[in-house]
Write an enzyme that holds these catalytic residues in place. Structure first.
Site, mmCIF file in Angstrom:
data_model
loop_
_atom_site.group_PDB
_atom_site.id
_atom_site.type_symbol
_atom_site.label_atom_id
_atom_site.label_comp_id
_atom_site.label_asym_id
_atom_site.label_seq_id
_atom_site.Cartn_x
_atom_site.Cartn_y
_atom_site.Cartn_z
ATOM 1 N N GLU A 231 0.882 -1.173 0.000
ATOM 2 C CA GLU A 231 0.000 0.000 0.000
ATOM 3 C C GLU A 231 0.911 1.211 0.000
ATOM 4 O O GLU A 231 1.531 1.533 1.010
ATOM 5 C CB GLU A 231 -0.927 -0.028 1.220
ATOM 6 C CG GLU A 231 -2.102 0.924 1.098
ATOM 7 C CD GLU A 231 -1.792 2.312 1.633
ATOM 8 O OE1 GLU A 231 -1.426 3.196 0.819
ATOM 9 O OE2 GLU A 231 -1.898 2.510 2.846
ATOM 10 N N CYS A 265 -2.533 8.788 2.935
ATOM 11 C CA CYS A 265 -2.369 8.294 1.569
ATOM 12 C C CYS A 265 -3.636 8.489 0.755
ATOM 13 O O CYS A 265 -3.575 8.653 -0.471
ATOM 14 C CB CYS A 265 -1.953 6.832 1.578
ATOM 15 S SG CYS A 265 -3.028 5.763 2.542
#
Length: 463
Positions: A231, A265
């Protein structure tokens, strides 16, 4: 790796921690492997008792855990409390549902040999987690919750600027009754990371972090034939169509860009607005952002915290300067931040063209890029003109229209009328340079298990 606690509000160094020695690393991996051999044989009920107890302890001691987050990476205290609660939710979710997610699955054969085939899920060993500083507990919970319930054990290399948070999560599981070696915090050096990945007992690597770190770790894991989940970065588009509820879209744009100090993010980093409403939206967006006051993250009145470190603040300021140098306009919003601490002035960048070096960069902090588009097709094209593919959002009064736009956005997640976010029961992950694999939901627990086929075939069956 220089593991140390530096308060980003004051830039004061509060504590330092020694790197792990090679002998200590060997001992900890031995312990983790021995624990795996026992833990993998435990029933779901025994695993759930410990994971569920850890969730309970997080909630009971939420102030203790939240203060560490704010101390080490500067998160607003109220957001630290929310992270503690979310982490507890994730642990409890897997304690409650893992047995269901990993239940044997009966398969129907079409060969005429009977219906005695089944798929079972079995643990594999030690999972190595490499995690970032921006959500020091949540990032851990979404790995260890499913992996512990699957029967694996976890060794963790956390970010070097949150060493106390890393140690606190390890102690959490000790307090919950976990055996030594179930959760192992490692103050590992860079050289040791490669050794850990290559160790035969380590069966996979779960990394959340930068694109650069992901590329290095994925290459090392690939050489060792290890499964990975990645990720990585994101530059989420926040698309506002011409029929959106203006007031609510502005409210969510502020939250989507500024949550966690903008260091997320899946933050709404690129605000893309239909030209017909762009002037009004920009005016309202700037006004709303200006109400957020920079200051002490422990103060309830503060709305803009420091970034996680002075280095992070310097990097973001350099990106803004680079954008302006290449023709962008920087709108400085709200009060000037304190001179001491890792603060960055809240900023909206307009006029960022594809030729601007930051057009394809991720901005990690309270800086938003603002774009105008003629129609839905141009919004989709701009959203997809991006090396990342993590999340995104579409604001519209027409849900069907929003879904049609969402289906054409090249990301792992798209939310309609809400910024990209996370809950324990929805899958989280991206495509393109944002990585691969999924965490959370029923998908997250499937990443590091052996999906074994067992087929009982009549001995006289035809070949």
């Amino acid at each position: 790796m220089a593991y140390r606690t530096v308060n980003p509000f004051t830039n004061e160094t509060l504590a330092t921690f020694p790197d792990l020695t090679d002998a200590e690393l060997a001992q900890k991996l031995d312990c983790a492997q021995a624990t795996y051999k026992q833990w993998s044989k435990q029933p779901f009920s025994a695993r759930a008792a410990i994971v569920g107890r850890a969730a309970q302890l997080l909630r009971q001691n939420n102030d203790h855990y939240a203060r560490l987050l704010t101390l080490e990476m500067g998160k607003l205290y109220r957001e630290s409390l929310a992270e503690v609660e979310l982490s507890a939710d994730i642990l409890q979710y897997y304690a409650d549902h893992a047995e269901e997610f990993l239940a044997p699955q009966k398969l129907t054969e079409k060969s005429g040999r009977g219906d005695n085939a089944m798929l079972i899920s079995q643990p594999l060993g030690i999972v190595f987690a490499i995690e970032p500083w921006n959500f020091p507990y949540y990032q851990l919970a979404r790995v260890v919750g499913p992996q512990f319930m699957a029967g694996n054990v976890v060794v963790v290399k956390h970010a070097s600027n949150v060493p106390q948070s890393a140690a606190a999560f390890e102690q959490l599981f000790r307090d919950a009754g976990a055996p030594e070696g179930l959760y192992t915090n490692l103050y590992a050096t860079r050289d040791q990371l490669g050794e850990i990945i290559a160790d035969d007992r380590v069966i996979g690597v779960a990394l959340t972090g930068s694109e650069g770190a992901g590329a290095i770790v994925a290459a090392q894991a690939g050489k060792a034939l290890k499964k990975t989940t990645m990720e990585l970065g994101g530059s989420d588009a926040f698309i506002v169509l011409d029929d959106a509820d203006m007031e609510k879209a502005v409210k969510w744009a502020v939250w989507g860009r500024m949550n966690n100090g903008g260091q997320c993010c899946v933050a709404s980093k690129r605000i893309i607005v239909a030209d017909a409403i762009a002037d009004e939206f920009l005016d309202r967006f700037e006004t709303a952002l200006a109400k957020l006051v920079p200051g002490d993250p422990m103060d309830e009145k503060s709305g803009v915290p420091p970034l996680s470190s002075q280095a992070a603040a310097d990097q973001l300021n350099d990106q803004v300067a680079l954008a302006v140098k290449h023709g962008a306009i920087a709108i400085r919003v709200g009060e000037a931040p304190p001179e001491t601490g890792a603060f960055v002035q809240t900023t909206i960048l307009t006029g960022v063209t594809p030729e601007n070096p930051i057009f394809h960069q991720e901005l990690f902090g309270p800086v938003a890029m603002f774009f105008r588009v003629r129609d839905d097709d141009e919004a989709i094209a701009l959203a997809n003109d991006n090396p990342y593919g993590l999340g995104g959002s579409v604001f519209t009064s027409d849900t069907a229209r929003g879904v049609r736009v969402a289906e054409q956005i090249e990301t792992g997640m798209v939310y309609i009328n809400h910024p990209t976010w996370t809950t324990c029961d929805l899958p989280f992950g991206g495509v393109k340079r944002s990585g691969f694999g999924r965490e959370l939901s029923s998908l997250g627990i499937q990443e590091f298990v052996n999906k074994k086929l067992i087929d009982v075939v009549p001995i006289d069956a035809a070949p």
